[in-house]
Design an enzyme around this catalytic site. Structure first.
Site, PDB file in Angstrom:
ATOM      1  N   ARG A 177       0.477  11.684  -4.947  1.00  0.00           N
ATOM      2  CA  ARG A 177      -0.455  10.726  -4.361  1.00  0.00           C
ATOM      3  C   ARG A 177      -1.498  11.407  -3.499  1.00  0.00           C
ATOM      4  NH1 ARG A 177       2.995   5.834  -4.597  1.00  0.00           N
ATOM      5  NH2 ARG A 177       1.860   4.022  -3.811  1.00  0.00           N
ATOM      6  N   ARG A 224       7.209  -8.276  -1.550  1.00  0.00           N
ATOM      7  CA  ARG A 224       7.291  -7.048  -0.764  1.00  0.00           C
ATOM      8  C   ARG A 224       6.439  -7.155   0.497  1.00  0.00           C
ATOM      9  NH1 ARG A 224       6.472  -1.941  -4.761  1.00  0.00           N
ATOM     10  NH2 ARG A 224       5.191  -1.282  -3.001  1.00  0.00           N
ATOM     11  N   ARG A 245      -3.693  -0.300   1.598  1.00  0.00           N
ATOM     12  CA  ARG A 245      -3.158   0.610   0.569  1.00  0.00           C
ATOM     13  C   ARG A 245      -4.259   1.029  -0.396  1.00  0.00           C
ATOM     14  NH1 ARG A 245       1.404  -2.861  -1.828  1.00  0.00           N
ATOM     15  NH2 ARG A 245       1.981  -1.054  -3.078  1.00  0.00           N
ATOM     16  N   ARG A 293       2.627 -10.868  -6.860  1.00  0.00           N
ATOM     17  CA  ARG A 293       3.778 -10.151  -7.429  1.00  0.00           C
ATOM     18  C   ARG A 293       5.063 -10.547  -6.702  1.00  0.00           C
ATOM     19  NH1 ARG A 293       3.859  -3.626  -7.862  1.00  0.00           N
ATOM     20  NH2 ARG A 293       3.910  -3.654  -5.590  1.00  0.00           N
ATOM     21  N   LYS A 304       1.676   0.993 -13.235  1.00  0.00           N
ATOM     22  CA  LYS A 304       2.402   2.245 -13.477  1.00  0.00           C
ATOM     23  C   LYS A 304       3.888   1.990 -13.674  1.00  0.00           C
ATOM     24  CE  LYS A 304       1.289   4.132  -9.490  1.00  0.00           C
ATOM     25  NZ  LYS A 304       0.528   3.031  -8.864  1.00  0.00           N
TER      26      LYS A 304
HETATM   27  P1  AMP Z   1       4.833   2.240  -4.370  1.00  0.00           P
HETATM   28  O1  AMP Z   1       6.071   1.481  -4.647  1.00  0.00           O
HETATM   29  O2  AMP Z   1       4.622   3.399  -5.315  1.00  0.00           O
HETATM   30  O3  AMP Z   1       3.609   1.357  -4.259  1.00  0.00           O
HETATM   31  O4  AMP Z   1       5.027   2.920  -2.928  1.00  0.00           O
HETATM   32  C1  AMP Z   1       5.245   2.142  -1.767  1.00  0.00           C
HETATM   33  C2  AMP Z   1       4.958   2.959  -0.528  1.00  0.00           C
HETATM   34  O5  AMP Z   1       5.813   4.114  -0.484  1.00  0.00           O
HETATM   35  C3  AMP Z   1       3.552   3.537  -0.447  1.00  0.00           C
HETATM   36  O6  AMP Z   1       2.613   2.605   0.058  1.00  0.00           O
HETATM   37  C4  AMP Z   1       3.776   4.723   0.510  1.00  0.00           C
HETATM   38  O7  AMP Z   1       3.935   4.275   1.843  1.00  0.00           O
HETATM   39  C5  AMP Z   1       5.123   5.251   0.054  1.00  0.00           C
HETATM   40  N1  AMP Z   1       4.995   6.259  -1.022  1.00  0.00           N
HETATM   41  C6  AMP Z   1       5.417   6.137  -2.305  1.00  0.00           C
HETATM   42  N2  AMP Z   1       5.159   7.239  -2.999  1.00  0.00           N
HETATM   43  C7  AMP Z   1       4.538   8.100  -2.137  1.00  0.00           C
HETATM   44  C8  AMP Z   1       3.996   9.417  -2.268  1.00  0.00           C
HETATM   45  N3  AMP Z   1       4.033  10.080  -3.426  1.00  0.00           N
HETATM   46  N4  AMP Z   1       3.444   9.971  -1.166  1.00  0.00           N
HETATM   47  C9  AMP Z   1       3.407   9.340   0.016  1.00  0.00           C
HETATM   48  N5  AMP Z   1       3.885   8.099   0.205  1.00  0.00           N
HETATM   49  C10 AMP Z   1       4.457   7.470  -0.867  1.00  0.00           C
END
Ligand code: AMP
Length: 234
Positions: free
Chosen positions: A88, A160, A171, A127, A13
Site C-alpha cells: 500500500r 465496518r 481512506r 457494504r 480486490k
Molecule cells: P482493507 O481491509 O484492505 O481495506 O484494510 C483496512 C485497514 O487496514 C486499512 O485502512 C489500513 O488501516 C490497514 N491496512 C491494511 N493493509 C495495509 C497495508 N498494506 N499497509 C498499511 N495499512 C494497512
C-alpha cells in the site's frame, strides 16, 4: 499464480481475490483481514491497530512487512498467492520486491482494478459483511434476503467502522497519497495490468484472468518481452 491486486478500498480486490482463490486453489493474503483478526483478539497491539484503522490511516510499514513476510513463507504460499491490500506504500513495494527476489525467486503479476472515487464512496457506504463467514453484500446491488442476516450462514451482517462516509473519504485520500503511486512504480517495472472495476463482478474476473494469461504467454515467448497491458476501459 503470484499476484498483487491493486486498487482503492472498495474497488473489488477482495471479491476478485476470493474468486481467484476458489478457482486456482491458492491463498488470498489480505493484510486488512489479518489486522482485523489481531484486533478481534483484543491484544494490546490489536487495540493500537483498531485506533489506526478506525481513523482510516495506514498501519506502519515495518509492522506490515513483518506480518506479510512471515505469512508468505508458509507452505501454502509456495505455489502461488494473491496479495489483496498489500503493498500500500512505495516502501512496502520495495521491501516486497527484495523479499521476492531473494527469498522466493518469483515474478509477480500486478493488476490494478480501477474505480472512480464517487462509486467507491457509494459502494463502501452500502457494504455489509457477514461477521461469521465474511460474505460481502451490497445493500443496493445484492442485498441479503433477510435484513441484517447472512443468506449463507445466518450470521449477523456488520457495517465496518471504517466504512462510514467520513472515514471512507479519509481512506481515499490516504489511497491517492500513498498507494496510487504504486501504479507508476509497477508500470515502470513493466509488471502493470489494469482492468475496469466498474463492470459486473464476472466481467472484471474475466479481465483479471486475461492479465494472468497474457503474462504467461509473454513468458512462454508468444509475445516479445513482458507485456504491459492496459485492458480496455469500457
Ligand atoms: P482493507 O481491509 O484492505 O481495506 O484494510 C483496512 C485497514 O487496514 C486499512 O485502512 C489500513 O488501516 C490497514 N491496512 C491494511 N493493509 C495495509 C497495508 N498494506 N499497509 C498499511 N495499512 C494497512
Amino acid at each position: 499464480m503470484f499476484a498483487i491486486l491493486l486498487g482503492a478500498p472498495g474497488a473489488g480486490k477482495g471479491t476478485q481475490a476470493q474468486l481467484l482463490m476458489k478457482k486456482y486453489g491458492i491463498p488470498q493474503i489480505s493484510t486488512g483481514d489479518m489486522l482485523r483478526s489481531e484486533v478481534a483478539q483484543g491484544t494490546a497491539l490489536g487495540k493500537q491497530l483498531h485506533e489506526i484503522m478506525t481513523r482510516g490511516d495506514l498501519v506502519p510499514d515495518a509492522l506490515i512487512m513483518q506480518i506479510v513476510e512471515k505469512r508468505l513463507q508458509a507452505p501454502d504460499c509456495f505455489n502461488g498467492f494473491i496479495l489483496d491490500g498489500f503493498p500500500r506504500t512505495i516502501p512496502q513495494a520495495e521491501e516486497l520486491s527484495k523479499f521476492l527476489k531473494y527469498k522466493m525467486h518469483i515474478d509477480i503479476t500486478v493488476v490494478d482494478i480501477s474505480v472512480q472515487d464517487d462509486v467507491i464512496i457509494d459502494r463502501l457506504a452500502n457494504r455489509r459483511v457477514c461477521g461469521t463467514c465474511k460474505k460481502v453484500y451490497s445493500l443496493t446491488v445484492n442485498p441479503p434476503i433477510v435484513d441484517g442476516k447472512c443468506d449463507r450462514c445466518d450470521g449477523e451482517l456488520k457495517h465496518r467502522a471504517d466504512d462510514q462516509v467520513e472515514t471512507i473519504r479519509k481512506r481515499l485520500n490516504v489511497y491517492h497519497d500513498n498507494t496510487a503511486p504504486l501504479i507508476r512504480f509497477y508500470r515502470n517495472k513493466k509488471l502493470l495490468h489494469r482492468v475496469n472495476g466498474l463492470q459486473k463482478v464476472d466481467d472484471v474476473f474475466r479481465d483479471v484472468e486475461k492479465c494472468f494469461n497474457m503474462n504467461k504467454n509473454a513468458k512462454e515467448g508468444y509475445t516479445t518481452g513482458r507485456a504491459v497491458v492496459e485492458a480496455p476501459m469500457n
